[in-house]
Design a protein around this motif. Structure first.
Motif, PDB file in Angstrom:
ATOM      1  N   LEU A 498     -10.158  -5.282 -34.230  1.00  0.00           N
ATOM      2  CA  LEU A 498      -9.703  -5.222 -35.611  1.00  0.00           C
ATOM      3  C   LEU A 498      -9.635  -3.786 -36.113  1.00  0.00           C
ATOM      4  CD1 LEU A 498      -8.829  -7.107 -37.854  1.00  0.00           C
ATOM      5  CD2 LEU A 498     -11.206  -7.205 -38.656  1.00  0.00           C
ATOM      6  N   ALA A 499     -10.507  -2.935 -35.555  1.00  0.00           N
ATOM      7  CA  ALA A 499     -10.488  -1.535 -35.984  1.00  0.00           C
ATOM      8  C   ALA A 499      -9.188  -0.832 -35.583  1.00  0.00           C
ATOM      9  CB  ALA A 499     -11.685  -0.801 -35.380  1.00  0.00           C
ATOM     10  N   ASP A 500      -8.435  -1.425 -34.613  1.00  0.00           N
ATOM     11  CA  ASP A 500      -7.172  -0.820 -34.151  1.00  0.00           C
ATOM     12  C   ASP A 500      -5.949  -1.331 -34.912  1.00  0.00           C
ATOM     13  OD1 ASP A 500      -8.512   0.618 -32.195  1.00  0.00           O
ATOM     14  OD2 ASP A 500      -8.258  -0.969 -30.671  1.00  0.00           O
ATOM     15  N   VAL A 501      -6.177  -2.073 -36.012  1.00  0.00           N
ATOM     16  CA  VAL A 501      -5.047  -2.727 -36.682  1.00  0.00           C
ATOM     17  C   VAL A 501      -4.033  -1.722 -37.204  1.00  0.00           C
ATOM     18  CG1 VAL A 501      -6.137  -2.846 -38.967  1.00  0.00           C
ATOM     19  CG2 VAL A 501      -4.427  -4.549 -38.296  1.00  0.00           C
ATOM     20  N   TYR A 502      -4.530  -0.569 -37.679  1.00  0.00           N
ATOM     21  CA  TYR A 502      -3.565   0.422 -38.203  1.00  0.00           C
ATOM     22  C   TYR A 502      -2.694   0.968 -37.075  1.00  0.00           C
ATOM     23  CZ  TYR A 502      -6.494   0.169 -42.351  1.00  0.00           C
ATOM     24  OH  TYR A 502      -7.181  -0.278 -43.443  1.00  0.00           O
ATOM     25  N   ASP A 503      -3.329   1.262 -35.951  1.00  0.00           N
ATOM     26  CA  ASP A 503      -2.548   1.716 -34.789  1.00  0.00           C
ATOM     27  C   ASP A 503      -1.616   0.607 -34.295  1.00  0.00           C
ATOM     28  OD1 ASP A 503      -3.734   4.195 -34.830  1.00  0.00           O
ATOM     29  OD2 ASP A 503      -5.288   3.652 -33.360  1.00  0.00           O
ATOM     30  N   LEU A 504      -2.119  -0.630 -34.358  1.00  0.00           N
ATOM     31  CA  LEU A 504      -1.324  -1.767 -33.897  1.00  0.00           C
ATOM     32  C   LEU A 504      -0.042  -1.906 -34.712  1.00  0.00           C
ATOM     33  CD1 LEU A 504      -1.012  -4.358 -32.172  1.00  0.00           C
ATOM     34  CD2 LEU A 504      -2.299  -5.557 -33.953  1.00  0.00           C
ATOM     35  N   VAL A 505      -0.200  -1.855 -36.021  1.00  0.00           N
ATOM     36  CA  VAL A 505       0.992  -1.990 -36.888  1.00  0.00           C
ATOM     37  C   VAL A 505       1.948  -0.839 -36.660  1.00  0.00           C
ATOM     38  CG1 VAL A 505       1.780  -1.934 -39.283  1.00  0.00           C
ATOM     39  CG2 VAL A 505      -0.174  -3.373 -38.634  1.00  0.00           C
ATOM     40  N   SER A 506       1.400   0.366 -36.543  1.00  0.00           N
ATOM     41  CA  SER A 506       2.250   1.544 -36.335  1.00  0.00           C
ATOM     42  C   SER A 506       3.038   1.433 -35.032  1.00  0.00           C
ATOM     43  CB  SER A 506       1.385   2.805 -36.330  1.00  0.00           C
ATOM     44  OG  SER A 506       2.176   3.945 -36.058  1.00  0.00           O
ATOM     45  N   VAL A 507       2.335   1.013 -33.951  1.00  0.00           N
ATOM     46  CA  VAL A 507       3.005   0.895 -32.647  1.00  0.00           C
ATOM     47  C   VAL A 507       4.030  -0.235 -32.668  1.00  0.00           C
ATOM     48  CG1 VAL A 507       2.656   0.322 -30.220  1.00  0.00           C
ATOM     49  CG2 VAL A 507       1.115   1.931 -31.345  1.00  0.00           C
ATOM     50  N   GLU A 508       3.676  -1.374 -33.296  1.00  0.00           N
ATOM     51  CA  GLU A 508       4.618  -2.499 -33.343  1.00  0.00           C
ATOM     52  C   GLU A 508       5.866  -2.138 -34.151  1.00  0.00           C
ATOM     53  OE1 GLU A 508       6.611  -6.077 -32.953  1.00  0.00           O
ATOM     54  OE2 GLU A 508       5.166  -5.001 -31.713  1.00  0.00           O
ATOM     55  N   GLN A 509       5.656  -1.408 -35.254  1.00  0.00           N
ATOM     56  CA  GLN A 509       6.818  -0.933 -36.020  1.00  0.00           C
ATOM     57  C   GLN A 509       7.722  -0.056 -35.146  1.00  0.00           C
ATOM     58  OE1 GLN A 509       4.737   0.960 -39.299  1.00  0.00           O
ATOM     59  NE2 GLN A 509       5.416  -0.657 -40.733  1.00  0.00           N
ATOM     60  N   ALA A 510       7.097   0.852 -34.403  1.00  0.00           N
ATOM     61  CA  ALA A 510       7.862   1.749 -33.539  1.00  0.00           C
ATOM     62  C   ALA A 510       8.532   0.975 -32.402  1.00  0.00           C
ATOM     63  CB  ALA A 510       6.951   2.841 -32.982  1.00  0.00           C
ATOM     64  N   ARG A 511       7.776  -0.019 -31.865  1.00  0.00           N
ATOM     65  CA  ARG A 511       8.356  -0.805 -30.761  1.00  0.00           C
ATOM     66  C   ARG A 511       9.581  -1.586 -31.233  1.00  0.00           C
ATOM     67  NH1 ARG A 511       8.679  -5.765 -28.527  1.00  0.00           N
ATOM     68  NH2 ARG A 511       7.850  -6.657 -30.469  1.00  0.00           N
ATOM     69  N   LEU A 512       9.469  -2.252 -32.382  1.00  0.00           N
ATOM     70  CA  LEU A 512      10.608  -3.020 -32.917  1.00  0.00           C
ATOM     71  C   LEU A 512      11.792  -2.095 -33.203  1.00  0.00           C
ATOM     72  CD1 LEU A 512      11.941  -5.563 -33.972  1.00  0.00           C
ATOM     73  CD2 LEU A 512      10.787  -5.187 -36.179  1.00  0.00           C
ATOM     74  N   GLN A 513      11.485  -0.932 -33.787  1.00  0.00           N
ATOM     75  CA  GLN A 513      12.555   0.018 -34.075  1.00  0.00           C
ATOM     76  C   GLN A 513      13.210   0.512 -32.785  1.00  0.00           C
ATOM     77  OE1 GLN A 513      13.761   0.959 -37.211  1.00  0.00           O
ATOM     78  NE2 GLN A 513      15.380   1.766 -35.891  1.00  0.00           N
ATOM     79  N   SER A 514      12.408   0.713 -31.754  1.00  0.00           N
ATOM     80  CA  SER A 514      12.970   1.174 -30.481  1.00  0.00           C
ATOM     81  C   SER A 514      13.848   0.096 -29.844  1.00  0.00           C
ATOM     82  CB  SER A 514      11.845   1.572 -29.522  1.00  0.00           C
ATOM     83  OG  SER A 514      11.124   0.444 -29.052  1.00  0.00           O
ATOM     84  N   PHE A 515      13.447  -1.174 -30.011  1.00  0.00           N
ATOM     85  CA  PHE A 515      14.267  -2.270 -29.482  1.00  0.00           C
ATOM     86  C   PHE A 515      15.602  -2.357 -30.211  1.00  0.00           C
ATOM     87  CE2 PHE A 515      11.792  -5.395 -26.688  1.00  0.00           C
ATOM     88  CZ  PHE A 515      10.970  -4.393 -26.189  1.00  0.00           C
TER      89      PHE A 515
END
Length: 558
Positions: A498-515
């Motif tokens: 749960l402590a990684d949620v901010y990194d998780l959201v940031s990476v998922e945003q970047a991943r979706l944008q990259s797709f």
């Protein structure tokens, strides 16, 4: 994603002649409604069948063909024939003058003062033609028949002399009357200056309209190529919008799963867990907005495709799925991309195949033809004429035209040779026409050269655009792989700290944008190839005398 139109794969061929000749309003096929999706080939067929611009261009071709046919009229073969009947009843002299011949024992010719009664017939036929080199020919036949009381009286006066001299015994007036003269005449006129040669004004006018008709046909083909490009671009744009919507929905579903898993885990009861869960919930809401935006983008793309296809709004709503995908692997093309070789090949293709360039060249040829004709028409008129004539005379029989004169009483072959000259001192109209057509030729020459220059620039730009899109596609693919790897480092079996949620959201945003960037990059390659096909004039292929669209070729480099 499936590959579409791979090399060697058998695909549809669209023969344009039959579609343009028998086109009718086309609707979305039932197979699309059944969920199979709309193919690129179906899209092209529908758009070509429904295009109002093609109807207009086809009408222009038909009108140009009619003008060309009309321009050939001076060279048509003309046949003329006429039949005339004439009954002549002349004035009458006083009785004493009519009787003087009998009173004087024939010292006064009987026909001198007799009333002339005639029954005449005439049959005239002729055929004439102007050849495209300006030579005029005419063959005419004239048959006459004349039954005249005066002629009969004159013949009666010489009958005794024929008997007395032994020239003909038993002669009768009916042996020599009626008379049946005939004339056969051949006329040939050879122009030596004005109206001479293949550049005479009539022949030049015909060539002008022939070039105009051919240019109209090129304009029609260019319009087809434009429609193909519009369909090609709109089809892949809608495919890209649907794919982006799919990726956005998948991302939202993934976040929903993450949120459900973390909320059910022991981490949810830890101190400070609420803000982390709320942050992830906020991102879920953000993705809901993104899904709505992606839906609207797909709706706009579908509407654009429907507009290009020319279908009704009810048919447009049926296009919820596309059956084809664009090829994904362009690494080999990029690795062997040789700018100089491609430029040489594409410029040659454009020079040979661009219909608009051919149309501009034909317009220039038409202007040159009419200018040459105007120059010819400006000259003085000098003609050399030949007339061959043979006459014949048939005698006796009934009073109707008689073909015996073709054999009887034939004369030797007569002829006339004439050289004639005519000069207009001012010649204002012809001079003005030369000036007008000279300026028209200059205008069309400038338009043709400008078309060539514009196409050369467009081809160079298409090469650069394709290279840049291939480079961007390679980078976009690598980018999406990197972000997917980063996400895999945070999430394992859809669980994460749960402590990684901010990194998780940031990476998922970047991943979706990259797709979505990857999808955009594929779409840009599709647009670049479609543009390359259009700029090189290779949307349409000519096989023999047949113009056709090979769908298999549209996603390959020209």
């Amino acid at each position: 994603m499936k590959k579409y139109l791979l090399p060697g794969q058998k695909n549809g061929v669209i023969a344009l002649a039959s579609m343009l000749a028998f086109s009718s309003v086309a609707a979305i096929p039932d197979s699309v409604t059944a969920g199979k999706g709309l193919t690129l080939e179906q899209s092209l067929r529908i758009a070509i069948a429904n295009s109002s611009s093609l109807v207009t261009a086809s009408v222009q071709v038909d009108l140009a063909r009619a003008d060309e046919l009309s321009a050939a009229d001076p060279f048509d073969i003309n046949f003329t024939t006429s039949m005339a009947f004439e009954r002549v009843r002349g004035y009458e002299y006083p009785d004493e003058l009519q009787q003087v011949s009998a009173a004087t024992g024939g010292e006064v010719t009987a026909s001198t003062f007799m009333t002339d009664h005639q029954n005449n017939e005439q049959l005239k036929s002729g055929i004439n033609k102007v050849f495209r080199n300006g030579v005029y020919t005419e063959l005419s036949i004239e048959l006459d028949s004349s039954d005249s009381d005066k002629t009969a009286a004159d013949i009666a006066d010489v009958i005794p002399a024929l008997e007395a001299t032994g020239l003909r015994s038993g002669a009768r007036v009916g042996d020599y009357s009626p008379v049946h003269p005939s004339t056969i005449q051949l006329t040939v006129n050879v122009p030596l200056m004005k109206f001479s040669g293949e550049n005479n004004i009539a022949a030049a006018n015909e060539k002008n309209f022939r070039y105009q008709r051919e240019a109209a046909e090129m304009d029609l083909n260019q319009q087809v190529a434009t429609i193909i490009q519009e369909v090609f671009t709109s089809y892949w744009a809608y495919e890209a919008a649907l794919t982006k919507l799919k990726f956005t929905r998948e991302s939202k579903a993934l976040v929903d799963l993450w949120l459900a898993n973390v909320s059910a885990s022991e981490q949810a009861s830890a101190a400070g867990a609420g803000k982390h869960i709320s942050y992830l919930s906020g991102y879920k809401t953000e993705l809901s907005v993104d899904v709505s935006k992606a839906k609207e983008a797909a709706n706009v793309a579908r509407s654009k495709l429907a507009q290009v296809l020319g279908v009704s709004s009810s048919d447009a709503r049926k296009i919820t799925k596309l059956a084809d995908d664009f090829p994904l692997d362009w690494n080999t093309t990029l690795a062997y991309f040789d700018h100089a070789k491609i430029a040489k090949r594409w410029h040659a293709l454009a020079e040979a195949n661009r219909f608009d360039l051919k149309a501009a060249k034909l317009q220039l040829d038409a202007a040159k033809a009419i200018y040459a004709g105007s120059k010819n028409d400006e000259q003085d008129k000098l003609d050399l004429s030949f007339v061959l004539k043979q006459e014949g005379l048939g005698l006796g029989g009934d009073e109707y035209v008689d073909f015996s004169s073709f054999n009887d009483g034939r004369s030797d072959l007569g002829y006339t040779v004439q050289l004639s000259f005519e000069k207009k001192l001012g010649n204002y109209k012809a001079r003005a026409q030369v000036d007008k057509t000279r300026h028209l030729r200059r205008q069309k020459d400038a338009e043709y050269n400008n078309a060539r220059r514009s196409i050369e620039i467009a081809v160079d730009s298409a090469i650069t655009s394709l290279y840049n899109s291939l480079v961007a596609l390679k980078a976009a693919k690598q980018q999406s792989q990197h972000y997917q790897t980063a996400l895999n480092g945070i999430v394992s079996n859809n669980t994460f700290a749960l402590a990684d949620v901010y990194d998780l959201v940031s990476v998922e945003q970047a991943r979706l944008q990259s797709f979505t960037d990857h999808v955009t990059a594929i779409q840009n390659v599709a647009d670049a190839i479609g543009n390359a096909r259009f700029q090189t004039g290779t949307m349409i292929k000519k096989i023999g005398d047949i113009q056709q669209v090979e769908v298999n070729d549209l996603t390959r480099l020209p």
